[in-house]
Design an enzyme around this catalytic site. Structure first.
Site, PDB file in Angstrom:
ATOM      1  N   HIS A  34       0.870  -1.185   0.000  1.00  0.00           N
ATOM      2  CA  HIS A  34       0.000   0.000   0.000  1.00  0.00           C
ATOM      3  C   HIS A  34       0.904   1.232   0.000  1.00  0.00           C
ATOM      4  O   HIS A  34       2.137   1.110  -0.070  1.00  0.00           O
ATOM      5  CB  HIS A  34      -0.930  -0.014   1.215  1.00  0.00           C
ATOM      6  CG  HIS A  34      -0.220  -0.286   2.508  1.00  0.00           C
ATOM      7  ND1 HIS A  34       0.677   0.597   3.064  1.00  0.00           N
ATOM      8  CD2 HIS A  34      -0.239  -1.359   3.338  1.00  0.00           C
ATOM      9  CE1 HIS A  34       1.153   0.107   4.176  1.00  0.00           C
ATOM     10  NE2 HIS A  34       0.632  -1.088   4.374  1.00  0.00           N
ATOM     11  N   HIS A  37       4.077   1.358   2.266  1.00  0.00           N
ATOM     12  CA  HIS A  37       5.269   0.679   1.731  1.00  0.00           C
ATOM     13  C   HIS A  37       5.924   1.538   0.647  1.00  0.00           C
ATOM     14  O   HIS A  37       7.145   1.678   0.587  1.00  0.00           O
ATOM     15  CB  HIS A  37       4.891  -0.657   1.080  1.00  0.00           C
ATOM     16  CG  HIS A  37       4.308  -1.665   2.020  1.00  0.00           C
ATOM     17  ND1 HIS A  37       3.003  -2.076   1.948  1.00  0.00           N
ATOM     18  CD2 HIS A  37       4.853  -2.363   3.031  1.00  0.00           C
ATOM     19  CE1 HIS A  37       2.762  -2.990   2.880  1.00  0.00           C
ATOM     20  NE2 HIS A  37       3.877  -3.181   3.563  1.00  0.00           N
ATOM     21  N   GLN A 153       9.343  -2.975  16.112  1.00  0.00           N
ATOM     22  CA  GLN A 153      10.158  -3.632  15.084  1.00  0.00           C
ATOM     23  C   GLN A 153      11.358  -2.741  14.725  1.00  0.00           C
ATOM     24  O   GLN A 153      12.486  -3.221  14.598  1.00  0.00           O
ATOM     25  CB  GLN A 153       9.299  -3.885  13.859  1.00  0.00           C
ATOM     26  CG  GLN A 153      10.061  -4.377  12.648  1.00  0.00           C
ATOM     27  CD  GLN A 153       9.125  -4.818  11.554  1.00  0.00           C
ATOM     28  OE1 GLN A 153       8.497  -5.857  11.637  1.00  0.00           O
ATOM     29  NE2 GLN A 153       9.008  -4.026  10.506  1.00  0.00           N
TER      30      GLN A 153
END
Ligand code: AMP
Length: 281
Positions: A34, A37, A153
């Site tokens: 999407h 990204h 992350q």
């Protein structure tokens, strides 16, 4: 755009890029791309001569077989979007090429695995760390791009890069959102129409909590307010809401100058798990 699934072929391309001294940016993804990204790709294209993207639905970071099975896969449209964004190389390895049949290597990220996402998704970050280490080793980029949307992350990848002495600059990219504030995510398309209409509450609650903190309310009071809000007013089933130091993700009890604070939330809408975070400043 080169589409490569073979590891040896990838090594050849990388050798070629390195021998001609061209800078290489890298964007690891699990596909179903999407605009979030693509924003990472745009950053890389601006800052590097060559941009590589990987699409690999990494089985070791999924906690349940059904989550892995249901994860959206849209290779054709992904490749179109990458090509349009001027990506140069797409690496799409097979699972058997990335992993031994019996995996012995086990990375341990200490307390980072036990808080927030780690607490609710046991083993998830071991899988993320392992696959990113493998990809860094294969692609050997100058810069790698990660979204702030997955703040934990990002902190983990910075730890991995520091501790394994990867000579890679980790670049954090701000969260790209839908018009109603919902953070873009490949999982959003799994939401029912009704759940999609209620999903903006995740971001709105973060904005409301930030406003209260800025107005001088204490962290325990804001946490209490948010927990009550989700219990009584929201369709979202809250998993956690934490206020942490954005650098190491440790809980903070009060706001002190010089600390960058992040407000982090996770919850379920139906069977779909969504996460989001914003910075205090
Ligand atoms: P994923 O395919 O979900 O593993 O995500 C690949 C990369 O895209 C990760 O670095 C994510 O943090 C990043 N990303 C995912 N969603 C967004 C978003 N809405 N805005 C910015 N980056 C994102």
């Amino acid at each position: 755009m080169e589409i490569i699934s073979d590891i040896q072929e990838l090594r050849g391309y990388i050798r070629n890029i390195k021998s001609s001294n061209r800078s290489l940016g890298f964007v690891p993804t699990m596909g179903a791309l999407h605009d979030g990204h693509i924003e990472l790709i745009r950053h890389s294209v601006r800052q590097n001569e060559i941009t590589a993207c990987s699409i690999f639905v990494n089985p070791t970071q999924f906690n349940s077989g059904s989550d892995l099975k249901n994860y959206p896969r849209e290779t054709d449209s992904d490749l179109e979007k990458l090509d349009a964004a001027n990506c140069d190389i797409v690496f799409m390895p097979a699972v058997e090429d990335m992993y031994e049949k019996h995996i012995l290597l086990n990375l341990d990220f200490g307390y980072l695995e036990e808080i927030m996402e780690g607490k609710f998704r046991p083993g998830h970050f071991k899988g993320v760390g392992l696959v990113v280490a493998k990809l860094f080793n294969l692609v050997n980029p100058d810069r790698a791009y990660f979204g702030r949307k997955d703040l934990q992350q990002l902190v983990l990848i910075k730890t991995l890069t520091r501790e394994l002495r990867f000579d890679i600059e980790i670049i954090a990219v701000d969260t790209v959102r839908e018009k109603d504030g919902l953070a873009m995510s490949s999982r959003n398309q799994l939401l029912s129409m009704e759940d999609r209409e209620n999903a903006h509450d995740l971001h709105e609650s973060l904005v409301e909590a930030r406003k209260k903190l800025k107005e001088g309310e204490t962290i325990p009071d804001v946490k209490k307010y948010i927990k009550n809000h989700f219990k009584s007013m929201s369709k979202i089933d809250l998993e956690y809401f934490e206020i942490v130091d954005a650098y190491d993700l440790k809980n903070v009890d009060e706001i002190s100058q010089g600390t960058n604070i992040a407000l982090c939330v996770a919850g379920y809408l139906g069977k779909v798990r969504l996460i989001d975070n914003i910075l205090l400043n």
